[in-house]
Design a protein around this motif. Structure first.
Motif, PDB file in Angstrom:
ATOM      1  N   GLU A 223     -10.760  15.490  57.049  1.00  0.00           N
ATOM      2  CA  GLU A 223     -10.332  14.559  56.008  1.00  0.00           C
ATOM      3  C   GLU A 223      -8.834  14.656  55.709  1.00  0.00           C
TER       4      GLU A 223
ATOM      5  N   GLU B  76     -13.322   9.923  55.861  1.00  0.00           N
ATOM      6  CA  GLU B  76     -13.723  10.083  54.467  1.00  0.00           C
ATOM      7  C   GLU B  76     -15.188  10.440  54.350  1.00  0.00           C
TER       8      GLU B  76
ATOM      9  N   LYS C 114     -19.458  11.311  49.239  1.00  0.00           N
ATOM     10  CA  LYS C 114     -19.912  12.279  48.235  1.00  0.00           C
ATOM     11  C   LYS C 114     -21.281  11.830  47.742  1.00  0.00           C
ATOM     12  N   PRO C 115     -22.138  12.774  47.397  1.00  0.00           N
ATOM     13  CA  PRO C 115     -23.457  12.409  46.899  1.00  0.00           C
ATOM     14  C   PRO C 115     -23.336  11.445  45.715  1.00  0.00           C
TER      15      PRO C 115
ATOM     16  N   VAL D 136     -22.239  13.115  54.816  1.00  0.00           N
ATOM     17  CA  VAL D 136     -22.462  13.227  53.379  1.00  0.00           C
ATOM     18  C   VAL D 136     -22.210  14.681  52.985  1.00  0.00           C
ATOM     19  N   GLN D 137     -21.286  14.881  52.059  1.00  0.00           N
ATOM     20  CA  GLN D 137     -20.988  16.249  51.623  1.00  0.00           C
ATOM     21  C   GLN D 137     -21.813  16.575  50.390  1.00  0.00           C
ATOM     22  N   ARG D 138     -22.316  17.809  50.353  1.00  0.00           N
ATOM     23  CA  ARG D 138     -23.092  18.232  49.189  1.00  0.00           C
ATOM     24  C   ARG D 138     -22.449  19.476  48.603  1.00  0.00           C
ATOM     25  N   GLU D 139     -22.397  19.533  47.320  1.00  0.00           N
ATOM     26  CA  GLU D 139     -21.783  20.681  46.637  1.00  0.00           C
ATOM     27  C   GLU D 139     -22.466  21.971  47.080  1.00  0.00           C
TER      28      GLU D 139
ATOM     29  N   ASP E  53     -23.392  19.987  55.124  1.00  0.00           N
ATOM     30  CA  ASP E  53     -23.230  18.542  55.222  1.00  0.00           C
ATOM     31  C   ASP E  53     -24.450  17.881  55.864  1.00  0.00           C
TER      32      ASP E  53
ATOM     33  N   HIS F 149     -28.909  18.306  42.796  1.00  0.00           N
ATOM     34  CA  HIS F 149     -27.972  17.366  42.182  1.00  0.00           C
ATOM     35  C   HIS F 149     -28.176  17.273  40.680  1.00  0.00           C
TER      36      HIS F 149
END
Ligand code: SRM
Ligand code: FAD
Ligand code: SF4
Ligand code: FES
Lengths: 820, 109
Positions: free
Chosen positions: A617, A807, A810-811, B21-24, B28, B108
């Motif tokens: 990114e 990019e 984000k969830p 998709v990134q997850r905290e 991924d 989440h």
């Protein structure tokens, strides 16, 4: 058709050819047929050629099974073991076995192999007289060897010698009787044969050459007791093995009225004169040849399966074969026309004390045959030259010393696979040891180099261990099966070659990947990771500014315009024209390194700086802040133009190599090619820029510039070849561009310049570029046209192009609905 | 328990391509779109040596890992023979042109 609407396929013969054809068929059309197999032998399919190691006590029968009963079951094949088919009714389309079993067919596959030839002499039917063809024969020999002392083998060919060796190892006195005046006369010349005989004599075998057997004499028990030769000599023998040749087994086919003539006659699609009936393997006669080796039947099986699967693509056009004797401790290889003929020349190397003899037969500047004795490391290499029909004039002086003398670095230089222990590494790229390869070959029944690559990954990366892997294959599976067809398809998705795909794109103005795949009837919906990038390149290089690039058909590096690393970060290598930089550039690089916390900064082997460990990114921002052009270090494109300091500073410099290099780099950057392209310019013959190992290497001399092409410094170091000497910098640009454009238009994807030139010959390149001025200028123009308006990919992305891939998403807040 | 999360519009993923998709604090997820507009969600981690599958080339219902070219079946997350191993998959669907991904809600909350 049967009840579940499937066609019925019956295969007669449960041997190597028949089952290979079924394996190929099941791969491409697993559900098309209800399959029934009849085998006269009571065993599942086994590797017949490994009977010799079994006889010699080196392998067991269990180890040589290729497809166990579970395989037939899991593929829903109805298997009738120990049932010999005695009649084919072509009108009713049904076959009948000895015991009355019948089976109806829509397609019939004949794979009945061959029968040993018997001698028309008294005593052939006596107990103790065997041929050498199957498990029963082998077991018979093993049993006899534990009870009796003396054996005679009639026939000094491949089979006879392997039988004799096995019986000797099992403790018998063995005499080989041979009609011709040297052993294996069909595979060896006299010199090699004499060396072979000497080593076999050292193992304790005895020979009678130019000898004819007149009678097998019975003893008191009724068992054979002796062999009487013409001329009167009698040799004691309680076991006689007759191995004087084979004859295609066509009895059944002839009875059914199929056209036979030394084999069931088949067409290039492996069909007999009855189009519902196919024949493969030793029982078939293709273009007048009935083969007696395994390699051809793999090619036959593939073609046959393709037609049985109703694809209708592919023809079998014959095979070149090579021979290897499977006697442990004896290295022998022969292929092609090893005796030579009118107009052929020999290169020979003979060291009788060291037990090495090599003969290469050359005709019309091509290798046409070879016999190797004592040192067969290069067998596979010579066989490849033979198959490809490559011109050898340029490598003639080194030919005898084998492939490794054509400049091999980057590899530890093992050259005798047999001498390696199981834990020694064969493939340095993928860390595959010999033991792993041997195990995979044995357990999974592998035959071809491709199989081994798929299963073990050995030789699937840089390829420098291919020769070793081929050797391991040879002595583990017992032969050289890697006789791939002369024309190699791009990949498994098609039968078309690189050349054919290119041609179709040009001739039919194909502009997109789906159009190419549709037109050439690709077998897969959207190709694979091998063919899609290739087609994408062919489209772009054939129709610049017309065909549209397909990023999804590019390897990730070219899609992201950076090199992916093992931890999925990227490296960034900005362009530094000719290896020259400035304080300002270095300051920006330093700032970027700090700002984006880039862990490693490294000077590359290509005279520029590599920033390693950049997050995907961050890439666009890094490029923006660097404000330098893309170095294309990630692309099949122009990489670096290495330079030396040259006449501006160097006390020896005679030309301004730095400027020349920078001009070349500015003129050629953004140039995509079949593979990466590297240039170098040196200011004098001391050649500090290493121009001798570059795709195009330029060396300044007092009177101008020398241009060298097709060098390579990677996996296999190849020295560049002299192309031309020119006077001006403008000419350097024109000639280099013309050469690179020729390569861009004609090179196959992932073929570097050295491989391209090996394929077409330097003479051809000279013809197109030196002798034909108009063509040279046209090539130069076409390259200019292709490069015109080609953007700097980094600048484009800084400006916002193709932003999505950089990019991460984000969830997002959960929408309505909860799943279980 | 899993909840459907809205990921992006189908158009935001190129055909034969993917998005990440990134997850905290968690690995991924790679969302793939085939030429037939089917979508799949896999952990973005090759069973071989952890290569980012999202960066691979998609063909049919498979993706070729960018690091050493293993082929992974998108439907099951399993490596195609002869390679062995598998990576995690999650349910994913398309509704009104949007891609919805089912992930454990706790992550989440
Ligand atoms: C960075 C660099 C090593 C270094 O730290 O110095 C390098 C790094 C890689 N090389 Fe190289 N090569 C580098 C100079 C070379 C050189 C020397 C040169 O260019 O002067 C060679 C031999 C010269 C030649 O190509 O003829 C070289 C021969 C190879 C080869 C073997 C090519 C061949 O045809 O034999 C490969 C494998 C391939 O391309 O398939 C390779 C492949 C690679 C890859 C791309 C491997 C990969 O696929 O990830 C490495 C990428 C690392 C990265 O992400 O940056 N690299 N590589 C050098 C970059 C030069 C540059 O500024 O662009
Ligand atoms: C000892 C030995 C060593 C060899 N070494 C090598 C080597 O090093 N390299 C090499 O390339 N080749 C070698 N060969 C040759 C190789 O084994 C053959 O080329 C290969 O097996 C031919 O395959 P095929 O399927 O055509 O015939 P086969 O493998 O012989 O199979 C034919 C099968 O059909 C069955 N059959 C025949 N008629 C009927 C019928 N009417 N009904 C039912 N079943 C029937 C037979 O019983 C047999 O099992 C060797 C052969 C032998 C015997
Ligand atoms: S940079 Fe080149 S030589 Fe070094 S590990 Fe990578 S590919 Fe091998
Ligand atoms: S990490 Fe995916 S193939 Fe090696």
């Amino acid at each position: 058709m049967n009840k579940n609407n499937k066609m019925r396929l019956v295969c007669i013969g449960n041997g190597m050819a028949g089952m290979r054809a079924l394996e190929e068929l099941l791969k491409i059309a697993p559900d098309l047929y209800d399959i029934t197999v009849f085998g006269a032998e009571p065993h599942p399919n086994y590797n017949r050629i490994l009977l010799s190691p079994v006889l010699a006590g080196e392998q067991t029968l269990k180890e040589i099974v290729l497809n166990d009963l579970g395989w037939y079951q899991s593929n829903n094949i109805t298997l009738h073991l120990g049932k010999k088919i005695t009649a084919i009714d072509r009108v009713k389309r049904v076959v009948r076995a000895e015991d009355g079993t019948v089976a109806e067919y829509d397609r019939l596959l004949l794979a009945t192999g061959s029968n040993p030839i018997l001698l028309p002499i008294p005593g052939m039917k006596l107990p103790g007289v065997l041929t050498y063809r199957d498990i029963a024969d082998t077991e018979g020999m093993i049993a006899a060897s534990s009870q009796y002392k003396n054996a005679v083998v009639i026939g000094g060919g491949l089979l006879g010698l392997e039988a004799a060796n096995g019986l000797k190892l099992r403790g018998m006195n063995v005499t080989v009787i041979h009609l011709a005046d040297w052993l294996m006369e069909r595979q060896l010349d006299r010199t090699a044969s004499q060396l072979l005989q000497a080593s076999l004599e050292k193992k304790g075998l005895q020979f009678r050459l130019s000898a004819q057997t007149e009678e097998l004499v019975a003893g008191e028990s009724g068992r054979v007791a002796a062999v009487r030769l013409k001329g009167g000599e009698t040799i004691a023998a309680e076991l006689v093995v007759v191995a004087v040749g084979i004859r295609p087994n066509t009895e059944l086919a002839e009875k059914a009225g199929l056209h036979c003539s030394r084999g069931v006659v088949v067409s290039d699609t492996m069909q007999t004169y009855d189009p519902r009936i196919y024949a493969v393997g030793e029982c078939a006669n293709h273009r007048g040849i009935a083969y007696g080796l395994v390699a051809p039947l793999f090619d036959m099986a593939k073609v046959c399966a393709n037609h049985l699967a109703l694809y209708g693509i592919g023809r079998y056009t014959g095979s070149l074969t090579s021979t290897k004797l499977k006697v442990t401790g004896i290295d022998l290889f022969s292929a092609g026309n090893f005796l030579g003929d009118d107009g052929s020349e020999d290169i020979t190397l003979s060291d009788p004390i060291g037990g090495v003899y090599k003969r290469l037969v050359i005709k019309d500047d091509k290798l046409i045959g070879s016999v190797l004795y004592g040192d067969t490391v290069d067998g596979a290499y010579y066989f490849k030259l033979l198959r490809e029909g490559r011109k050898v004039s340029d490598i003639r002086d080194k030919l005898m010393f084998g492939e490794s003398n054509l400049g091999d670095a980057g590899h530890q230089g093992q050259n005798k696979a047999a001498a390696m222990s199981d834990d020694m590494e064969v493939c340095g790229c993928n860390g595959v040891c010999k033991g792993t390869i041997v195990k995979a070959i044995k357990e999974k029944g592998l035959f071809t180099l491709d199989d081994v690559r798929k299963q073990t990954k050995a030789s699937s990366s840089c390829g420098s261990c291919t020769g070793l892997v081929e050797q391991i294959l040879m002595f583990t599976a017992g032969g050289d099966y890697s006789a791939s067809p002369k024309v190699k398809p791009i990949c498994g998705c098609t039968d078309h070659t690189h050349a054919e795909v290119r041609q179709a794109i040009r001739d039919h103005e194909l502009l997109t990947i789906p159009a190419v795949m549709k037109f050439l009837e690709w077998r897969t919906p959207n190709g694979c990771a091998s063919c899609r990038p290739a087609i994408n390149y062919y489209l772009l290089s054939t129709w610049p500014h017309r065909a549209k690039d397909d990023p999804q058909s590019r390897y990730i590096n070219e899609r992201a315009h950076a090199n992916i690393q093992k931890d999925s970060t990227y490296s960034v290598i900005p362009r530094m024209w000719g290896g020259v930089t400035t304080a300002d550039e270095l300051r920006r690089i330093a700032n970027v390194v700090d700002k984006y916390k880039i862990p490693t900064v490294k000077v590359t082997g290509g005279q520029r700086i590599d920033l390693l460990g950049v997050k995907k990114e961050d890439l666009p921002a890094v490029w923006r802040d660097l404000d330098m052009p893309s170095g294309h270090a990630y692309a099949k494109a122009l990489r670096t133009v290495k330079t030396c300091v040259g006449s501006e500073w160097c006390r020896f410099g005679v030309q301004d190599s730095t400027k020349m290099g920078q001009d070349l780099e500015r003129g050629l950057w953004r140039m995509y090619a079949p593979h990466k392209v590297k240039l170098a310019v040196s200011g004098c013959p001391r050649n500090c820029a290493e121009s001798g190992i570059k795709d195009v290497g330029v060396i300044g001399v007092d009177s101008g510039w020398e241009i060298y092409v097709a060098g390579n410094g990677g996996i296999k170091t190849e020295v560049a070849q002299f192309l031309v000497k020119v006077k001006t910098a403008g000419e350097v640009m024109e000639y280099s561009s013309a050469f690179l454009q020729l390569y861009r238009e004609e090179g196959w994807y992932l073929e570097r310049t050295v491989h391209y030139i090996n394929r077409v010959g330097l003479d051809y390149v000279k013809q197109r570029i030196l002798d034909d001025e108009a063509n040279r200028k046209a090539l130069y123009e076409r390259l200019q046209f292709a490069l015109k308006d080609e953007p700097d990919p980094w600048a484009d992305r800084v400006a916002g192009a193709d932003r999505a891939q950089f990019e991460p998403i984000k969830p997002v807040a959960a929408t309505a609905g909860v799943t279980a | 328990m899993n909840a459907w999360l809205k990921v992006c519009a189908l158009e935001d993923i190129p055909q034969l391509g993917s998005r990440v998709v990134q997850r905290e604090g968690q690995s991924d997820v790679a969302i793939f779109r085939t030429s037939e507009d089917t979508v799949f969600a896999l952990e973005d981690k090759c069973p071989h040596k952890g290569g980012a599958l999202s960066q691979g080339i998609v063909c049919g219902n498979k993706v070729a890992c960018p690091l050493h070219n293993w082929n992974i079946a998108l439907e099951t997350g399993c490596a195609i023979a002869p390679d062995e191993g598998s990576t995690k998959t999650w349910p994913v669907k398309i509704e009104d042109g949007f891609v919805l991904l089912a992930l454990p809600v706790a992550a989440h909350a």
